[in-house]
Design a protein around this motif. Structure first.
Motif, mmCIF file in Angstrom:
data_model
loop_
_atom_site.group_PDB
_atom_site.id
_atom_site.type_symbol
_atom_site.label_atom_id
_atom_site.label_comp_id
_atom_site.label_asym_id
_atom_site.label_seq_id
_atom_site.Cartn_x
_atom_site.Cartn_y
_atom_site.Cartn_z
ATOM 1 N N GLU B 7 0.846 -1.184 0.000
ATOM 2 C CA GLU B 7 0.000 0.000 0.000
ATOM 3 C C GLU B 7 0.889 1.243 0.000
ATOM 4 O O GLU B 7 1.701 1.435 0.905
ATOM 5 N N VAL B 8 0.754 2.037 -1.053
ATOM 6 C CA VAL B 8 1.553 3.260 -1.171
ATOM 7 C C VAL B 8 0.592 4.432 -1.146
ATOM 8 O O VAL B 8 -0.409 4.428 -1.867
ATOM 9 N N ALA B 9 0.874 5.440 -0.317
ATOM 10 C CA ALA B 9 -0.042 6.574 -0.210
ATOM 11 C C ALA B 9 0.711 7.901 -0.220
ATOM 12 O O ALA B 9 1.651 8.097 0.556
ATOM 13 N N GLY B 10 0.314 8.767 -1.161
ATOM 14 C CA GLY B 10 0.825 10.139 -1.212
ATOM 15 C C GLY B 10 2.340 10.260 -1.237
ATOM 16 O O GLY B 10 2.914 11.111 -0.559
ATOM 17 N N LEU B 11 2.981 9.427 -2.071
ATOM 18 C CA LEU B 11 4.450 9.383 -2.057
ATOM 19 C C LEU B 11 5.056 10.494 -2.915
ATOM 20 O O LEU B 11 4.726 10.651 -4.088
ATOM 21 N N PHE B 12 5.931 11.284 -2.288
ATOM 22 C CA PHE B 12 6.655 12.349 -2.986
ATOM 23 C C PHE B 12 8.150 12.094 -2.866
ATOM 24 O O PHE B 12 8.626 11.685 -1.815
ATOM 25 N N PHE B 13 8.874 12.376 -3.973
ATOM 26 C CA PHE B 13 10.334 12.234 -3.888
ATOM 27 C C PHE B 13 11.028 13.109 -4.926
ATOM 28 O O PHE B 13 10.608 13.173 -6.084
ATOM 29 N N SER B 14 12.081 13.805 -4.502
ATOM 30 C CA SER B 14 12.932 14.555 -5.428
ATOM 31 C C SER B 14 14.349 14.040 -5.331
ATOM 32 O O SER B 14 14.835 13.754 -4.231
ATOM 33 N N TYR B 15 15.009 13.894 -6.493
ATOM 34 C CA TYR B 15 16.424 13.510 -6.477
ATOM 35 C C TYR B 15 17.248 14.687 -5.979
ATOM 36 O O TYR B 15 16.798 15.836 -6.036
ATOM 37 N N PRO B 16 18.468 14.408 -5.495
ATOM 38 C CA PRO B 16 19.321 15.486 -4.951
ATOM 39 C C PRO B 16 19.517 16.645 -5.939
ATOM 40 O O PRO B 16 19.689 17.785 -5.512
ATOM 41 N N ASP B 17 19.455 16.359 -7.246
ATOM 42 C CA ASP B 17 19.642 17.456 -8.211
ATOM 43 C C ASP B 17 18.373 18.299 -8.368
ATOM 44 O O ASP B 17 18.312 19.193 -9.211
ATOM 45 N N GLY B 18 17.349 18.011 -7.565
ATOM 46 C CA GLY B 18 16.146 18.828 -7.577
ATOM 47 C C GLY B 18 15.029 18.296 -8.450
ATOM 48 O O GLY B 18 13.901 18.781 -8.386
ATOM 49 N N PRO B 58 11.289 8.527 1.009
ATOM 50 C CA PRO B 58 10.411 9.555 0.435
ATOM 51 C C PRO B 58 10.534 10.887 1.174
ATOM 52 O O PRO B 58 10.910 10.930 2.344
ATOM 53 N N ASP B 59 10.216 11.974 0.431
ATOM 54 C CA ASP B 59 10.112 13.278 1.078
ATOM 55 C C ASP B 59 8.778 13.378 1.804
ATOM 56 O O ASP B 59 8.625 14.158 2.736
ATOM 57 N N GLY B 60 7.800 12.600 1.349
ATOM 58 C CA GLY B 60 6.505 12.588 2.019
ATOM 59 C C GLY B 60 5.724 11.371 1.582
ATOM 60 O O GLY B 60 5.996 10.798 0.530
ATOM 61 N N GLY B 61 4.758 10.943 2.417
ATOM 62 C CA GLY B 61 3.945 9.791 2.061
ATOM 63 C C GLY B 61 4.422 8.522 2.752
ATOM 64 O O GLY B 61 5.432 8.534 3.462
#
Ligand code: ADP
Ligand code: MG
Lengths: 239, 249
Positions: B7-18, B58-61
């Motif tokens: 179950e994956v919910a509201g997953l946010f992610f940015s790589y180090p290069d933005g 993740p950054d969020g989620g």
């Protein structure tokens, strides 16, 4: 021979080489018997003669060096077939040729009947540090892939007309080696991810190496034991 | 419904290069289900997979595997439960022999001796590669390496098998063998693929991912038959392939 556990073969090789090195140079008979021993094992292991001969070629530089010794040796000389040769040089040549041939012969037997991964596993069993064997293992695994990538790169360059003949034309190839390095580095990162994904925490697990049985040790070391007996006899009987 | 396998919910992610690779991913996979994850290059599929066992954070989620939250404390247990098969088998097979490679995972989780050997044999047997146990991975064909890569994660007895483009670079015969192997595995599967007939044959349900989020999800037949959806997300069926036709299931 092929089925003996690798650690037994590695230890047996080590003991055999030490025994041969310890034989006094005057003990021609001991060297000769040790030679028969190795030849016997080669026949038992059913190694083709041509295969053994090719593997023995690594010894050629040593042989050339040894054959030069009698001409440049110091001290008293003797005349053989009209040539003035140094006595010490002759002894030196004999020692090097005899011991190198026996050592290389024994190594050929072990390497022909053991795969490189097995040799690494054998080293692992006899407590060579895990880091060293792990690195050796990775090298065996990835050498081939990196070499393959390099070969493909060269083909790609050649098919676009790049055919370096002189050193100063090597620039693109060197740059390509650079990008190959980056690719290898990125692969390293992905391999590490794959390892972490399977629970890697920095320690390599062992597997698949059943400890060698007493019988296997006895069998594997019997050849070396004969060599040790020869060495001991030659030291005590001759001196 | 029972508790989802994944179950994956509201997953946010940015790589180090933005670069923002995931922009709010929601999905679930039920126990025993086989689900295809479709989407164009750069959609964020691989990035998402690397979150499923905590290799990327993740950054969020949230990501939950069989009810267990992917977090620092649970990292090891989650890694055992999620069997991630990477895109390039050469990244996955790093030990000198096939047997050692398959043993790597379970050994890391403390299995030893006869139990470990039995586990290795069972995993290799499941992908019909038991004969290769003592061979070096680089001496195998690409299709064989792919199957061994699957065995390396099966050996950990995961809750869910996650595959990243498993049919890429396979010839038709190897692809067929892979389909047979995967269909026979009684395990939850999430399969990233560009091979739409493969998705149709293997997975009853499909999700479409684009620009970092899940944009559609339905029966695979319906997804593949939705021409507007397919065009909008750069998905293209093989020439003259009819998802509703006799092909596939
Ligand atoms: N290590 C990285 N650093 C920065 N950006 C990355 C990295 N890996 C992937 N990306 C970017 O993130 C996006 C999603 O990539 P990825 O998850 O590999 O997509 P997919 O697997 O769907 O083709 C792409 O735009 C890609 O360029
Ligand atoms: Mg990808």
């Amino acid at each position: 021979m092929h089925r003996l556990p690798p650690q037994v073969k590695v230890v047996a090789l080590l003991v055999f080489v030490i025994a041969v090195v310890l034989m006094p140079r005057e003990a021609f008979w001991a060297h000769a018997l040790a030679g028969c021993l190795i030849a016997g094992v080669m026949i038992l292991a059913e190694l083709p003669a041509g295969f053994v001969a090719r593997r023995m070629l690594v010894e050629v530089p040593i042989l050339i060096f040894a054959l030069l010794l009698p001409f440049f040796g110091q001290g008293p000389t003797t005349r053989v077939l009209g040539l003035t040769l140094s006595v010490e040089g002759l002894w030196g040549a004999w020692t090097i040729i005899a011991k190198a041939t026996l050592g290389v012969g024994a190594s050929v037997v072990v390497s022909a009947t053991t795969t490189i991964p097995d040799i690494i596993r054998g080293l692992d069993r006899i407590r060579v540090p895990r880091v060293i064997t792990a690195i050796a293992g990775f090298m065996v695994r990835y050498l081939d892939i990196v070499a393959g990538e390099f070969a493909r790169r060269r083909v790609a360059m050649a098919s676009r007309g790049y055919e370096p003949r002189w050193l100063w034309q090597g620039g693109p190839l060197a740059q390509s080696a650079g990008s190959l390095f980056i690719r290898s580095y990125e692969r390293g990162e992905r391999v590490h991810q794959a390892m972490v994904a399977r629970g890697f925490t920095g320690r390599m697990p062992t597997y698949g190496d059943r400890p060698a049985s007493l019988r296997q040790w006895v069998l594997g070391l019997s050849v070396s034991a004969v060599a040790v007996v020869l060495a001991v006899l030659s030291v005590t009987v001759i001196r | 419904m029972s508790e989802p396998s994944l179950e994956v919910a509201g997953l946010f992610f940015s790589y180090p290069d933005g670069h923002q690779a995931l922009r709010g991913v929601d999905l679930h996979v039920h126990h025993g289900e086989r689900v295809a994850l479709l989407g164009p290059n750069g959609a964020g599929k691989t990035t998402l997979l690397l979150h499923l066992n905590g290799i990327l954070r993740p950054d969020g989620g949230t990501v939950r595997v069989a009810g267990l939250d992917v977090s620092d404390e649970a990292a090891m247990e989650v890694r055992r439960r999620v069997g991630l098969v990477f895109q390039d088998p050469d990244d996955q097979l790093f030990m000198p022999t096939v047997g050692q490679d398959v043993a790597f995972g379970p050994a890391n989780f403390g299995l030893v001796g006869a139990e470990l050997e039995a586990r290795v044999a069972a995993a290799l047997g499941a992908v019909s590669m038991l004969d290769a146990i003592d061979r070096a991975p680089h001496h195998l064909s690409y299709g064989e390496r792919r199957r061994v890569a699957i065995a390396t994660v099966l050996a950990m007895m995961p809750e869910i098998l996650v595959l990243d483009e498993p049919t890429s670079n396979l010839d038709p015969a190897s692809r067929r063998e892979l389909i047979d192997v995967l269909r026979a595995l009684p395990i939850t599967q999430l399969v990233v693929t560009h091979d739409l007939p493969f998705a149709l044959e293997l997975c009853p349900r499909a999700l479409v991912m684009d620009e970092g989020s899940i944009v559609a999800g339905d029966d695979t037949v319906d997804v593949l038959s939705d021409e507007i959806l397919m065009k909008a997300h750069r998905l293209e069926l093989p020439y003259r392939f009819d998802p509703r036709g006799g092909t596939g299931r």
